[in-house]
Design a protein around this motif. Sequence first.
Motif, PDB file in Angstrom:
ATOM      1  N   SER A 133       0.387  -1.429   0.148  1.00 38.29           N
ATOM      2  CA  SER A 133      -0.210   0.208   0.340  1.00 38.29           C
ATOM      3  C   SER A 133       0.674   1.037  -0.103  1.00 38.29           C
ATOM      4  O   SER A 133       0.200   2.286  -0.364  1.00 38.29           O
ATOM      5  CB  SER A 133      -0.960  -0.161   1.575  1.00 38.29           C
ATOM      6  OG  SER A 133       0.013   0.041   2.365  1.00 38.29           O
ATOM      7  N   GLN A 134       2.000   1.614   0.346  1.00 42.37           N
ATOM      8  CA  GLN A 134       3.317   1.951   0.560  1.00 42.37           C
ATOM      9  C   GLN A 134       3.313   2.611  -0.199  1.00 42.37           C
ATOM     10  O   GLN A 134       5.055   3.700  -0.857  1.00 42.37           O
ATOM     11  CB  GLN A 134       3.766   2.000   2.593  1.00 42.37           C
ATOM     12  CG  GLN A 134       2.547   1.959   2.894  1.00 42.37           C
ATOM     13  CD  GLN A 134       1.849   2.948   3.483  1.00 42.37           C
ATOM     14  OE1 GLN A 134       2.925   4.667   3.605  1.00 42.37           O
ATOM     15  NE2 GLN A 134       0.435   2.577   3.931  1.00 42.37           N
ATOM     16  N   THR A 135       3.361   1.549  -1.608  1.00 40.43           N
ATOM     17  CA  THR A 135       4.582   1.939  -2.643  1.00 40.43           C
ATOM     18  C   THR A 135       3.524   2.783  -4.073  1.00 40.43           C
ATOM     19  O   THR A 135       3.944   3.200  -4.992  1.00 40.43           O
ATOM     20  CB  THR A 135       4.885   0.470  -3.610  1.00 40.43           C
ATOM     21  OG1 THR A 135       3.225   0.033  -3.890  1.00 40.43           O
ATOM     22  CG2 THR A 135       5.122   0.383  -2.426  1.00 40.43           C
ATOM     23  N   ILE A 136       2.281   3.077  -3.412  1.00 43.91           N
ATOM     24  CA  ILE A 136       1.182   4.352  -4.174  1.00 43.91           C
ATOM     25  C   ILE A 136       1.392   5.171  -4.036  1.00 43.91           C
ATOM     26  O   ILE A 136       1.140   5.899  -2.513  1.00 43.91           O
ATOM     27  CB  ILE A 136      -0.483   3.444  -4.320  1.00 43.91           C
ATOM     28  CG1 ILE A 136      -0.281   2.485  -4.657  1.00 43.91           C
ATOM     29  CG2 ILE A 136      -1.167   4.650  -5.256  1.00 43.91           C
ATOM     30  CD1 ILE A 136      -1.669   1.468  -3.928  1.00 43.91           C
ATOM     31  N   PRO A 137       1.998   6.442  -4.852  1.00 43.96           N
ATOM     32  CA  PRO A 137       2.412   7.624  -4.129  1.00 43.96           C
ATOM     33  C   PRO A 137       0.732   8.445  -3.592  1.00 43.96           C
ATOM     34  O   PRO A 137      -0.254   8.581  -4.281  1.00 43.96           O
ATOM     35  CB  PRO A 137       2.758   8.451  -5.697  1.00 43.96           C
ATOM     36  CG  PRO A 137       3.327   7.373  -6.653  1.00 43.96           C
ATOM     37  CD  PRO A 137       2.314   5.551  -6.151  1.00 43.96           C
ATOM     38  N   ILE A 138       1.092   9.285  -2.577  1.00 50.55           N
ATOM     39  CA  ILE A 138      -0.038   9.802  -1.746  1.00 50.55           C
ATOM     40  C   ILE A 138      -0.408  11.133  -3.465  1.00 50.55           C
ATOM     41  O   ILE A 138      -1.776  10.746  -3.037  1.00 50.55           O
ATOM     42  CB  ILE A 138       0.382   9.974  -0.396  1.00 50.55           C
ATOM     43  CG1 ILE A 138      -1.556  10.604  -0.292  1.00 50.55           C
ATOM     44  CG2 ILE A 138       1.557  11.148  -0.525  1.00 50.55           C
ATOM     45  CD1 ILE A 138      -1.971   9.444  -0.008  1.00 50.55           C
ATOM     46  N   ILE A 139       0.018  11.462  -3.300  1.00 50.07           N
ATOM     47  CA  ILE A 139      -0.476  12.823  -4.359  1.00 50.07           C
ATOM     48  C   ILE A 139      -0.983  11.863  -5.609  1.00 50.07           C
ATOM     49  O   ILE A 139      -2.124  12.934  -6.324  1.00 50.07           O
ATOM     50  CB  ILE A 139       1.012  13.524  -4.793  1.00 50.07           C
ATOM     51  CG1 ILE A 139       0.275  14.222  -5.157  1.00 50.07           C
ATOM     52  CG2 ILE A 139       1.202  12.798  -6.054  1.00 50.07           C
ATOM     53  CD1 ILE A 139       0.067  16.175  -4.258  1.00 50.07           C
ATOM     54  N   ALA A 140      -0.673  10.270  -5.667  1.00 52.60           N
ATOM     55  CA  ALA A 140      -1.980  10.338  -6.818  1.00 52.60           C
ATOM     56  C   ALA A 140      -2.965   9.241  -6.482  1.00 52.60           C
ATOM     57  O   ALA A 140      -4.412   9.522  -7.073  1.00 52.60           O
ATOM     58  CB  ALA A 140      -1.222   8.516  -7.176  1.00 52.60           C
ATOM     59  N   ILE A 141      -3.322   9.567  -5.156  1.00 52.20           N
ATOM     60  CA  ILE A 141      -4.222   8.667  -4.514  1.00 52.20           C
ATOM     61  C   ILE A 141      -5.431   9.205  -3.868  1.00 52.20           C
ATOM     62  O   ILE A 141      -6.418   9.739  -3.875  1.00 52.20           O
ATOM     63  CB  ILE A 141      -4.075   7.187  -3.447  1.00 52.20           C
ATOM     64  CG1 ILE A 141      -4.714   6.367  -2.876  1.00 52.20           C
ATOM     65  CG2 ILE A 141      -3.168   8.056  -2.092  1.00 52.20           C
ATOM     66  CD1 ILE A 141      -4.716   5.188  -2.735  1.00 52.20           C
TER      67      ILE A 141
END
Length: 291
Positions: A133-141
Amino acid sequence: MRSVFPVLTVVVVIFIAWYAGAIALNARWADDKAERAGVELSLTELVADTWSQDKPKLPAPHQVAAEIWKTTGAMVAKGRGFSKRSLFYHSWVTFSSTTLGFLMGTVLGVGLAVGIVYNRTMDMSVMPWVIASQTIPIIAIAPMIIVVLNAVGISGLLPKAMISMYLSFFPVVVGMVKGLRSPQVMQLDQMRTWNASPSQTFWKLRLPASMPYLFTSLKIAMAASLVGAIIGELPTGAVAGLGARLLTGSYYGQTIQIWSALVMAATLAAVLVGLIGLVQRITLKRMGMAQ
């Protein structure tokens, strides 16, 4: 004194580098103005100009300090400490979503950690997804979370808090799993010889042993939660919060406003992490752990 001197040395070096960077980045604009005016700047005049521009590429520290005072201390003196132009007001908005997201992330993280330690199926299945879950950029999600929640009628504080929770639960999970597994085999065997139940082992051995790990992870989680709250304010077009101040400053090229919001965010993070550290010292001292 020995502990203060290294910190002061680092601070002085940062300020020297900051002032030097302001000269280097703002000098071109100062030279262009002087060239159009048909004058030649001396070194002293160049330095003075680079440290006093209205919209510098990199504002000098005293410019940022003046902006912070204007939007905090001066506002308080006028009796408008929490007006919408005050950094106290914007800090409070960001603080609200940060703390809610932090609490949600802490509860979620501790719950997952307990399940992972006591259930092998969760250990084999959930833990890899927690890491992934932490590999997804937060700015995208972040925009996705806000859009989905707005579609079901949820807006305001909760969407930003959920973004904070998304960032903050991970260090809590990792820290608590490590802490709950920290007791030695001999200690666990001793609990078995005393015929302790799993719940008694948890409350009397595993949970107390995990406290140092928990508080360390909570400090990281708090900083991550603040980042999540600020990011959550960016895609919403928010009119309040430190993220909104950053967004407004970028729209109008107000770099001094941007930097003042950044410094205020860093100060808020330092205060919140410091409070967790204070609670850590009190708690561990009451538990008889050296700290």
